[in-house]
Design a protein around this motif. Structure first.
Motif, PDB file in Angstrom:
ATOM      1  N   LEU A 153      72.288  43.078  41.583  1.00 59.21           N
ATOM      2  CA  LEU A 153      72.687  44.301  42.292  1.00 59.21           C
ATOM      3  C   LEU A 153      71.740  45.453  41.986  1.00 59.21           C
ATOM      4  N   LYS A 154      71.289  45.528  40.754  1.00 57.92           N
ATOM      5  CA  LYS A 154      70.340  46.574  40.389  1.00 57.92           C
ATOM      6  C   LYS A 154      69.045  46.424  41.184  1.00 57.92           C
ATOM      7  N   ARG A 155      68.557  45.196  41.283  1.00 53.79           N
ATOM      8  CA  ARG A 155      67.321  44.961  42.051  1.00 53.79           C
ATOM      9  C   ARG A 155      67.558  45.169  43.545  1.00 53.79           C
ATOM     10  N   THR A 156      68.745  44.885  44.028  1.00 51.60           N
ATOM     11  CA  THR A 156      69.051  45.073  45.446  1.00 51.60           C
ATOM     12  C   THR A 156      69.031  46.547  45.818  1.00 51.60           C
ATOM     13  N   ARG A 157      69.515  47.404  44.927  1.00 48.73           N
ATOM     14  CA  ARG A 157      69.441  48.842  45.196  1.00 48.73           C
ATOM     15  C   ARG A 157      67.992  49.283  45.342  1.00 48.73           C
ATOM     16  N   GLY A 205      79.293  34.228  29.942  1.00 47.85           N
ATOM     17  CA  GLY A 205      79.103  35.650  30.158  1.00 47.85           C
ATOM     18  C   GLY A 205      77.803  36.000  30.833  1.00 47.85           C
ATOM     19  N   ASN A 206      76.856  35.069  30.844  1.00 52.34           N
ATOM     20  CA  ASN A 206      75.559  35.344  31.470  1.00 52.34           C
ATOM     21  C   ASN A 206      75.664  35.476  32.984  1.00 52.34           C
ATOM     22  N   PHE A 207      76.698  34.906  33.573  1.00 53.62           N
ATOM     23  CA  PHE A 207      76.842  35.015  35.022  1.00 53.62           C
ATOM     24  C   PHE A 207      77.046  36.471  35.431  1.00 53.62           C
ATOM     25  N   LEU A 208      77.882  37.188  34.706  1.00 52.40           N
ATOM     26  CA  LEU A 208      78.108  38.600  35.023  1.00 52.40           C
ATOM     27  C   LEU A 208      76.844  39.422  34.799  1.00 52.40           C
ATOM     28  N   ILE A 209      76.077  39.073  33.770  1.00 50.97           N
ATOM     29  CA  ILE A 209      74.819  39.792  33.513  1.00 50.97           C
ATOM     30  C   ILE A 209      73.851  39.592  34.669  1.00 50.97           C
ATOM     31  N   THR A 265      75.227  32.498  42.359  1.00 51.08           N
ATOM     32  CA  THR A 265      75.715  32.878  41.027  1.00 51.08           C
ATOM     33  C   THR A 265      77.206  33.166  41.047  1.00 51.08           C
ATOM     34  N   LEU A 266      77.656  33.895  42.066  1.00 53.71           N
ATOM     35  CA  LEU A 266      79.077  34.200  42.184  1.00 53.71           C
ATOM     36  C   LEU A 266      79.890  32.929  42.388  1.00 53.71           C
ATOM     37  N   LEU A 307      82.531  44.856  39.704  1.00 54.27           N
ATOM     38  CA  LEU A 307      81.226  44.406  40.180  1.00 54.27           C
ATOM     39  C   LEU A 307      81.280  43.968  41.644  1.00 54.27           C
ATOM     40  N   LEU A 308      82.317  43.263  42.038  1.00 54.60           N
ATOM     41  CA  LEU A 308      82.406  42.785  43.419  1.00 54.60           C
ATOM     42  C   LEU A 308      82.597  43.935  44.405  1.00 54.60           C
ATOM     43  N   LYS A 309      83.337  44.956  44.013  1.00 49.48           N
ATOM     44  CA  LYS A 309      83.504  46.117  44.899  1.00 49.48           C
ATOM     45  C   LYS A 309      82.184  46.856  45.062  1.00 49.48           C
ATOM     46  N   GLU A 310      81.410  46.953  43.988  1.00 50.10           N
ATOM     47  CA  GLU A 310      80.091  47.573  44.091  1.00 50.10           C
ATOM     48  C   GLU A 310      79.182  46.756  45.001  1.00 50.10           C
TER      49      GLU A 310
END
Length: 850
Positions: free
Chosen positions: A73-77, A63-67, A98-99, A111-114
């Motif tokens: 993505l948060k840092r990329t924004r 589950g850590n991969f999704l985290i 990671t993906l 997540l991938l669409k975002e």
């Protein structure tokens, strides 16, 4: 108010704690990016360990991969809002890696669409950011249509699991010189070469991965593995081939929803044929499956290790024999067809034999100072101009029409060929007289041109175009390594310092020359070059650099260590790696930072890799090996490093052409390096410093680089002990492609003390540094000197009387010569042509920054 159960409350607290840890680890990975790679602050030690530690943290729970993906993505924004350019490529690369290893995405996960929406906005950013994000978007779209297909392709290619419709594979070759790398590195390379996954293990892992990425926990991996274990190898091959075709077919569909439905339906049918249980066999009907998501790590890539200390890539022929399954006739020497071509090009063959090491295909390019000779021999047909974009980094196979035309031609008579040979030689001699060595041609210097590490098309003023219609223009190379038509990718990973990078440059130049005449390796392999810097083995001989600006008054007083190296010339440097680190900060962080780590840390067993799918036994992979595999898998963009050539004239009149990438040492520095290379016997020679060196009277002509892009030619005569040329790549401001140049360092003797009772010594000396792009050094009154290339003790030439240095151009192939023979020898092209620079493509994570 609804109360949470203690178990659920603990789970939420654990998840929150994990998110915080992953967030802090991500910040440490990105901290300090964009710093000056030449800085030696203690806090920079081990920066490459931050990314490795983050991956180790994520691997603890699927589950850590999704985290981590959410945090990226948060840092990329934030990067997008704040325009933090230097962080775009690292974040995209971390998202990619990671993906790639994420075991499963829940059906309701957006997540991938975002990610598509976020990275799509970076397509308007300049290079290389837009290219990195474009590749990532392509990767994400493939994953949306066929989950896990990128993992499948990577493992298939690295393990050589080809199918009839998908024959691609990737071969990794590790080249090391035992004299230049620590023995621990050799041990790790041998370990990578000996680890081999059986086909059964690889097939089972890929089939399990396909079902888990598609269905999650619907089917138990234990049941799948137990069922597959009972199958014969032929049955496993059929199941694997069928699953591969299902995923590849789905990836070609346009609608991601339909492609996922297609995969689920077809894999369900395949499950029934393979006899895999319908659902988790240990779970009663009507209850939720108790199976959990498992992290299936990437299998170790197949590697071949060779002890390499040559100026050629002949060792790669062994890979061609062992991996490509070619008939013996293919590996033999060129047959009649190629020999006939050599007979037709007999005048070209003689010139190439005279200068076998030259990157030019004709000796008419021997003098880079002759505008006429450069124009008459670098001209290229309009069919291969920059606008056409068909020129490639290697000579590709001729098309069928060309072959038919060649076979239909009647061989010219021997008398005619001999007359053409003498005509070529006489014309060559005529052009040689127009070089800079002729006193009557000193005003025939070429107009402005600049050597570019990241070459771009040179432009001339309109007034200059009218007077220089036949001048050869430099252009950016077109790399065939970007061509995906070849089924086999050959990763060439080289370990060493700058003297090894010089060997790579000469081997690459030699490969280009051989392949332009008779394609063999490039016919089957798509080349990718990787460079890993290593501190030179302490057992190697040490050689002092150039002399300082000020010297002690007493000739017996030893100079301080720092005074021996004012211009940065050392026994063995890693300037090329630092140069690449300035171009690509992620290379600096993950590869160049390996130099700052102790060998004990790099070579310790740390990363766990699953090598047996049956009993889940683990093998611990050293950190260095993990870093090498990460570099090979994720460095997909080339940084072009300009190569230089030196045209040498020896005392006996022999002419030679050598290639270098980093440095050329001339005079006392090269002579001292040659003496020290002799080993223990060098002690009796009494190696002296620059003060005791015998001065040389040299005529030096150089083209000084200026900010205005105008060449300033200087013709001087100096009494020097050493003249050194080094690639100017130590500061970020030297990365400008229009200012890429060599740094000329002249150690001049101002006053020499002659004594009858003591040894004569140089009393007053001065060191001058100038940025140049062309240099000629000539010994006055039959003065000879030594020349050393790229700090390599095995690449030293003695008794040199003349040395001309300029940039390298690509060797011309036989197609150009056949085109030229249709014209008269003196006829010039109707319009200016282009000549492509020869650069060494080194794989980096993002390519060169603008």
């Amino acid at each position: 108010m609804q109360l949470l159960s203690p178990r659920r409350c603990f789970k939420m607290q654990h998840t929150s704690c994990t998110e915080d840890r992953i967030q802090h680890a991500l910040q440490r990975c990105l901290h300090g990016l964009g710093r000056d790679p030449s800085s030696t602050d203690t806090w920079t030690v081990g920066l490459c360990m931050n990314r490795w530690s983050l991956e180790e943290l994520v691997n603890r729970d699927p589950g850590n991969f999704l985290i981590l993906l959410q945090q990226i993505l948060k840092r990329t924004r934030e990067v997008q809002v704040n325009s933090e350019y230097v962080l775009v490529a690292p974040l995209a690369l971390m998202f990619f890696s990671t993906l790639l290893r994420t075991p499963h995405f829940p059906p309701d996960c957006t997540l991938l669409k975002e990610a598509c929406e976020i990275y799509h906005s970076f397509l308007t950013w300049p290079e290389p950011y837009c290219s990195v994000c474009r590749d990532l978007l392509t990767f994400i779209h493939q994953e949306l249509k066929a989950p896990g297909i990128s993992y499948q392709r990577l493992v298939r290619e690295e393990q050589g699991l080809t199918t009839e419709n998908h024959p691609r594979k990737t071969i990794t070759v590790l080249l090391m010189n035992p004299a230049d790398v620590p023995k621990e590195y050799l041990s790790i390379a041998d370990q990578l070469s000996t680890v081999e996954h059986s086909q059964r293990d690889s097939y089972i892992t890929l089939i399990k991965h396909a079902y888990q990425c598609t269905f999650g926990t619907k089917y138990s991996l234990k049941d799948i593995q137990k069922t597959l274990e009972s199958k014969k190898l032929e049955e496993l091959v059929e199941i694997f081939s069928a699953s591969t075709e299902i995923l590849e077919t789905a990836s070609a569909l346009e609608d991601s929803v339909k492609s996922r439905e297609f995969i689920q339906g077809k894999l369900g049918e395949l499950r029934e044929k393979a006899g895999i249980p319908a659902e988790n066999g240990n779970t009663p009907a009507g209850e939720k499956s108790s199976s959990t998501i498992q992290t299936l790590p990437l299998l170790i890539a197949k590697c071949h290790t060779y002890h390499w200390d040559k100026d050629n890539f002949d060792v790669l022929n062994e890979i061609l024999r062992s991996e490509c399954d070619l008939p013996p006739t293919t590996l033999a020497e060129p047959e009649e067809e190629e020999l006939d071509d050599e007979e037709e090009d007999i005048e070209d063959e003689v010139e190439i034999n005279d200068h076998r090491a030259s990157t030019f295909s004709t000796t008419s390019k021997d003098s880079m100072f002759s505008t006429y000779s450069l124009a008459s021999n670098c001209s290229m047909p309009s069919m291969l101009s920059v606008a056409s974009g068909v020129d490639s980094d290697f000579c590709e196979d001729m098309d069928e029409d060309s072959r038919h035309e060649k076979q239909s031609k009647v061989k010219p008579k021997l008398k005619k060929r001999i007359s053409m040979l003498f005509k070529s030689k006489s014309s060559q001699s005529l052009r040689r007289t127009e070089s800079l060595g002729n006193p009557e041609s000193k005003n025939n210097f070429p107009v402005k041109s600049r050597s570019n590490s990241l070459p771009q098309q040179a432009s001339l003023m309109r007034a200059e175009r009218q007077s220089l219609k036949t001048t050869c223009f430099r252009r950016r190379p077109f790399l065939s390594c970007d061509d995906d038509s070849k089924a086999t990718t050959l990763r060439v990973v080289v370990f060493g310092a700058d003297q090894i990078s010089g060997k790579v440059a000469r081997a690459y130049s030699n490969l280009r020359l051989q392949e332009s005449r008779c394609p063999r390796l490039t016919r089957y392999f798509r080349f990718q070059f990787y460079f890993i810097p290593v501190k030179r083995n302490s057992s190697c001989p040490a050689v002092p650099g150039s002399f300082p600006n000020s010297v002690p008054d007493s000739p017996m007083r030893p100079a301080a260590p720092m005074e021996l190296n004012p211009s940065g010339l050392e026994d063995s440097t890693n300037d090329i790696a630092h140069y690449i680190g300035m171009l690509d900060p992620w290379y600096d962080r993950n590869i160049l930072s390996l130099l700052s780590l102790p060998i004990g840390v790099l070579c310790q067993q740390a990363s766990k890799i699953e090598t047996d799918s049956f009993n889940n036994s683990k093998q611990r992979l050293p950190i260095l090996a993990d870093m090498v595999l990460y570099y090979c898998r994720h460095a997909a963009h080339n940084a072009l490093v300009q190569l230089y050539q030196a045209e040498l004239t020896l005392a006996g009149g022999e002419r030679r052409t050598e290639v270098f990438i980093h440095s050329l040492e001339l005079g006392h520095t090269a002579g001292t390096r040659a003496i020290k290379a002799s080993g223990p016997g060098s002690k009796r020679f009494g190696i002296d410093g620059e003060r005791e060196a015998v001065p040389l009277t040299l005529g030096i002509v150089y083209s000084k680089v200026s900010v205005s892009s105008r060449n300033q030619w200087n013709n001087i005569e100096k009494v020097c002990t050493s003249v050194n040329l080094t690639k100017a790549c130590r500061r970020p401001e030297e990365l400008d492609s229009k200012m890429e140049c060599l740094q000329l360092t002249m150690t001049e003797v101002l006053k020499r003390q002659n004594s009858k009772s003591k040894m004569s010594y140089n009393q007053q000396m001065n060191t001058t540094q100038v940025k140049v792009d062309k240099v000629q050094v000539t010994g006055s009154n039959s003065t000879t000197f030594a020349v050393c290339f790229d700090q390599d003790e095995k690449k030293i030439l003695q008794s040199v009387t003349r040395c001309e240095v300029s940039v390298c151009y690509k060797p011309e192939n036989s197609i150009l010569w056949r085109f030229r023979r249709k014209r008269s020898f003196q006829e010039q092209p109707p319009h200016p042509e282009f000549c492509s620079l020869l650069c060494l493509p080194i794989s980096t994570f993002s390519g060169a920054l603008p």
